[in-house]
Enzyme design. Structure first.
Site, PDB file in Angstrom:
ATOM      1  N   CYS A  45      -6.262 -28.891  10.576  1.00 32.55           N
ATOM      2  CA  CYS A  45      -7.227 -29.945  10.573  1.00 32.55           C
ATOM      3  C   CYS A  45      -7.026 -31.324  10.328  1.00 32.55           C
ATOM      4  O   CYS A  45      -7.652 -32.080  10.723  1.00 32.55           O
ATOM      5  CB  CYS A  45      -8.232 -29.332   9.483  1.00 32.55           C
ATOM      6  SG  CYS A  45      -8.921 -27.813   9.827  1.00 32.55           S
ATOM      7  N   ASP A  64      -7.348  -7.779   0.032  1.00 26.91           N
ATOM      8  CA  ASP A  64      -6.286  -8.029   1.113  1.00 26.91           C
ATOM      9  C   ASP A  64      -7.132  -7.936   2.388  1.00 26.91           C
ATOM     10  O   ASP A  64      -7.890  -7.090   2.399  1.00 26.91           O
ATOM     11  CB  ASP A  64      -5.167  -7.356   0.905  1.00 26.91           C
ATOM     12  CG  ASP A  64      -5.475  -5.621   1.474  1.00 26.91           C
ATOM     13  OD1 ASP A  64      -5.092  -5.665   2.784  1.00 26.91           O
ATOM     14  OD2 ASP A  64      -6.046  -5.052   0.879  1.00 26.91           O
ATOM     15  N   HIS A  75      -4.753 -22.193   9.073  1.00 31.24           N
ATOM     16  CA  HIS A  75      -6.025 -22.758   8.520  1.00 31.24           C
ATOM     17  C   HIS A  75      -6.901 -21.607   7.980  1.00 31.24           C
ATOM     18  O   HIS A  75      -7.469 -21.837   7.111  1.00 31.24           O
ATOM     19  CB  HIS A  75      -6.764 -23.325   9.857  1.00 31.24           C
ATOM     20  CG  HIS A  75      -8.401 -23.459   9.529  1.00 31.24           C
ATOM     21  ND1 HIS A  75      -8.797 -24.626   8.904  1.00 31.24           N
ATOM     22  CD2 HIS A  75      -9.542 -22.625   9.551  1.00 31.24           C
ATOM     23  CE1 HIS A  75     -10.294 -24.395   8.716  1.00 31.24           C
ATOM     24  NE2 HIS A  75     -10.386 -23.204   9.075  1.00 31.24           N
ATOM     25  N   CYS A 117     -11.328 -29.847   5.553  1.00 30.32           N
ATOM     26  CA  CYS A 117     -10.342 -29.054   5.212  1.00 30.32           C
ATOM     27  C   CYS A 117      -9.025 -29.851   5.293  1.00 30.32           C
ATOM     28  O   CYS A 117      -8.750 -30.541   6.148  1.00 30.32           O
ATOM     29  CB  CYS A 117     -10.103 -28.090   6.335  1.00 30.32           C
ATOM     30  SG  CYS A 117      -8.545 -26.916   5.893  1.00 30.32           S
ATOM     31  N   GLY A 138     -11.219   3.323   0.437  1.00 36.21           N
ATOM     32  CA  GLY A 138     -12.416   4.118   1.445  1.00 36.21           C
ATOM     33  C   GLY A 138     -13.684   3.146   1.845  1.00 36.21           C
ATOM     34  O   GLY A 138     -14.528   3.728   2.104  1.00 36.21           O
ATOM     35  N   CYS A 169      -5.833 -28.348   5.503  1.00 42.57           N
ATOM     36  CA  CYS A 169      -4.660 -27.762   6.358  1.00 42.57           C
ATOM     37  C   CYS A 169      -3.970 -28.575   7.448  1.00 42.57           C
ATOM     38  O   CYS A 169      -4.796 -29.372   8.063  1.00 42.57           O
ATOM     39  CB  CYS A 169      -5.151 -26.394   6.589  1.00 42.57           C
ATOM     40  SG  CYS A 169      -5.691 -26.435   8.330  1.00 42.57           S
ATOM     41  N   ASP A 203       0.919  -1.179   0.019  1.00 41.10           N
ATOM     42  CA  ASP A 203      -0.010  -0.016  -0.228  1.00 41.10           C
ATOM     43  C   ASP A 203       0.984   1.274   0.092  1.00 41.10           C
ATOM     44  O   ASP A 203       2.120   0.922   0.044  1.00 41.10           O
ATOM     45  CB  ASP A 203      -0.976  -0.073   1.133  1.00 41.10           C
ATOM     46  CG  ASP A 203      -0.200  -0.124   2.716  1.00 41.10           C
ATOM     47  OD1 ASP A 203       0.971  -0.037   2.701  1.00 41.10           O
ATOM     48  OD2 ASP A 203      -0.986  -0.369   3.654  1.00 41.10           O
ATOM     49  N   SER A 204       0.430   2.330  -0.110  1.00 42.82           N
ATOM     50  CA  SER A 204       0.972   3.577  -0.205  1.00 42.82           C
ATOM     51  C   SER A 204       1.451   4.228   1.004  1.00 42.82           C
ATOM     52  O   SER A 204       2.419   4.997   1.096  1.00 42.82           O
ATOM     53  CB  SER A 204       0.346   4.661  -0.991  1.00 42.82           C
ATOM     54  OG  SER A 204      -0.641   5.152   0.028  1.00 42.82           O
ATOM     55  N   GLY A 205       1.045   3.737   2.202  1.00 43.33           N
ATOM     56  CA  GLY A 205       1.356   4.295   3.528  1.00 43.33           C
ATOM     57  C   GLY A 205       0.217   5.169   4.016  1.00 43.33           C
ATOM     58  O   GLY A 205       0.119   5.350   5.236  1.00 43.33           O
ATOM     59  N   GLY A 206      -0.370   5.536   3.178  1.00 43.43           N
ATOM     60  CA  GLY A 206      -1.559   6.709   3.493  1.00 43.43           C
ATOM     61  C   GLY A 206      -2.738   6.151   4.557  1.00 43.43           C
ATOM     62  O   GLY A 206      -2.837   6.895   5.510  1.00 43.43           O
TER      63      GLY A 206
END
Lengths: 375, 375
Positions: free
Chosen positions: A309, A266, A335, A304, A216, A306, A92-95
């Site tokens: 599990c 994300d 998981h 699952c 936003g 993973c 990200d830009s940090g903003g």
């Protein structure tokens, strides 16, 4: 091979499945990016992150510029080499974090000055500097600096803020240059106001970016308003570029956003929840601190694959959570990331098979069904 | 195959290399047992622990009897199944931690009553109960209940305490029975008094155990007195049974103790140090929080094959430590356990090659050399 490209492979209604190709590797979309705030996806090794199916991760410019510093990371070969993540990485830009974490921040049209939340040191972030830092970090995908408005805001506030963000986007693009195989994304702003979102999208398309983020949102407006805003925004974005909904979200947010044409996400939720014993499953969320799991030998999710599990029972995961053991954070982060990546893979398959709508219905039914009965 | 056996393969001076065979697998000696206090080797997956070369781990009866409880673990198939560690597992008797952690403890010849440090609940540990709990935990190797004396103690105090421990050892053995392939170890006590150690060893040999531990050391007496006590104790133990020095220690403690005929060790040091950014290397200990590592791209130990050393530079490990990231604890615990297991493997090889003395000299030289020069 050194171009940054996006290929659309299938569409089903507004939902799309495609492939982003970058200098650091390819990313199948819809894609979920685990968050590695301080150059580590918390409680996970990068090998484990890759095993969950993640093809790209996110790191936070704000955190890394303060510690260990962008120049240091540049000298150490970039954040991907620093943290041993060979695949694509987005920053990200940090903003956003300047707005939410930093002290004594001052925003002008020039940029933002602020004090580090770590040591009070003073820093400046301008559109040019935000892009320069992301180049120093060797981010595969960089984001333009934007202003992140609090929710709620008046339409006038949202309009002024959006206009500033658009000016910053243009400056970010000019500063970024054209490193082959790397990408810079613009960020649509405008709050929950459809006309502002449309204007913002048009302004960014005019400038031209490798991809378009929707910023936003997920700031308190609620899922319905978020999805409505997506519906009003996405049609104004070009079909041949990836669309990225920032900071989202819960599993049903992802399904709803993919249905509306979003390609990338994300969120800290899978890892943060993993550290507080909250698990996401096909049948909704499970709180492993709950006493009902204390003597339950069954897996968290029998379907699952993973490690949490396949190798352990709920009683053990409960025990680790109660004892505050690090392995509990690791296993549940694993998981949750595995669940998120499996969900993305299932959505990609459903879009390819042209049955996304029935997939989304089945998904909602299973989520509503809730956890297995106690023993 | 279902017998608990110890085969001596090579001796070099007092140092020995052998093989313990148990119902749950074999253990090459000298062996180091990572500590999995609450049924997890902190910050590590069991797969990672096995990758370091560990063939047996230790779990703490005191912690497990309080949380999640011995009966619960029994119903869940034993602690090895609970925590997904298929190999051999040793448990202590709980006595040491009752003395160091529990509140309001009362010791009589019958046993010890105490309050849980977690919730204040009252518990009793007798020789019979300590062995019963360890059977419930399905421990491959159980330890007799002993009294752990504070250091320093008078000879009279040490004698009385040792006599009580010997009576408890006899009761522990009677209660244990003879589960095939499992083992029960006696524990030599007697403080730093050679005559008491000899008496204690003789008393235990008379009873007959699968192995013999040396307890009550590493409690503040210092390395020299510890090694002296070992020298006075080991000759009184049978050559055809494994010898286990409890709660030890630093790398040079291990080398010194193996030179004196010890076969097994356990210690929290590699994992606890890993969580505080202390690393053990061939060239001594390295504090990764130190600013000298902040910009250093070199591996922690260029000769080490662990993930922390092969995938990352010191600058990254320093960053993780400063940022308090879980991955830092994981990587350095992994490195430290890998270092300890490599040290044990090197000692086994040196004993087999009949050059243990020159190995020990080289080891001491390298440790004294210290860390690589700063950049």
């Amino acid at each position: 091979m050194s171009d940054f490209t996006f290929t659309l492979n299938a569409t089903d209604g507004a939902a799309r499945s495609g492939l982003i190709e970058t200098i650091h590797g390819a990313i199948r979309t819809p894609a979920f990016m685990p968050v590695g705030t301080a150059a580590t996806v918390k409680a996970m090794t990068p090998e484990a992150v890759a095993e969950t199916g993640a093809e790209i991760i996110l790191a936070n410019t704000y955190h890394l510029m303060l510690r260990p510093g962008a120049m240091r990371i540049e000298r150490l070969g970039g954040v991907r080499r620093f943290m041993n993540w060979p695949g694509p990485l987005l920053t990200d830009s940090g903003g956003f974090q300047v707005m939410s974490l930093a002290k004594l921040r001052t925003i002008t049209d020039a940029g933002v000055t602020f004090q580090s939340h770590l040591d009070g040191s003073r820093h400046e972030l301008t559109p040019e500097r935000a892009v320069e830092i992301q180049r120093q970090l060797d981010s595969t995908i960089a984001m333009v600096l934007d202003e992140c408005l609090r929710f709620p805001a008046t339409e006038a506030e949202a309009a002024a803020s959006m206009a500033r963000s658009m000016a910053w986007a243009a400056r970010s693009k000019a500063a970024y240059g054209a490193p082959p195989g790397y990408g810079l994304f613009g960020i649509v702003q405008g709050g929950v106001h459809e006309n502002l979102r449309a204007d913002s999208a048009s302004a960014l398309c005019e400038m031209g970016f490798h991809g378009y983020a929707i910023g936003g949102l997920a700031v308190g407006e609620g899922q319905e308003m978020m999805l409505d805003t997506l519906e009003a925004t996405v049609p104004h974005l070009p079909a041949d570029r990836p669309r990225y909904l920032m900071g989202v979200g819960k599993p049903d947010d992802l399904v709803g956003a993919v249905a509306r044409g979003v390609d990338m996400f994300d969120c800290v939720l899978p890892t943060r929840s993993g550290r507080t014993a909250q698990a996401f499953t096909a049948c909704g969320t499970v709180n492993l601190r709950n006493a009902r799991h204390a003597a339950d030998p069954r897996p968290l999710d029998a379907s699952c694959a993973c490690p949490a599990c396949t190798n352990y029972g709920r009683a053990y995961l409960h025990h680790l959570a109660k004892a505050g053991e690090i392995l509990g954070a690791t296993l549940l982060s694993w998981h949750n990331l595995h669940y998120y990546q499996s969900l993305m893979a299932a959505m990609r398959a459903a879009i390819t098979a042209q049955n996304f709508q029935s997939f989304a219905r089945r998904f909602a039914d299973e989520q509503a069904r809730g956890d297995i009965e106690p023993l």
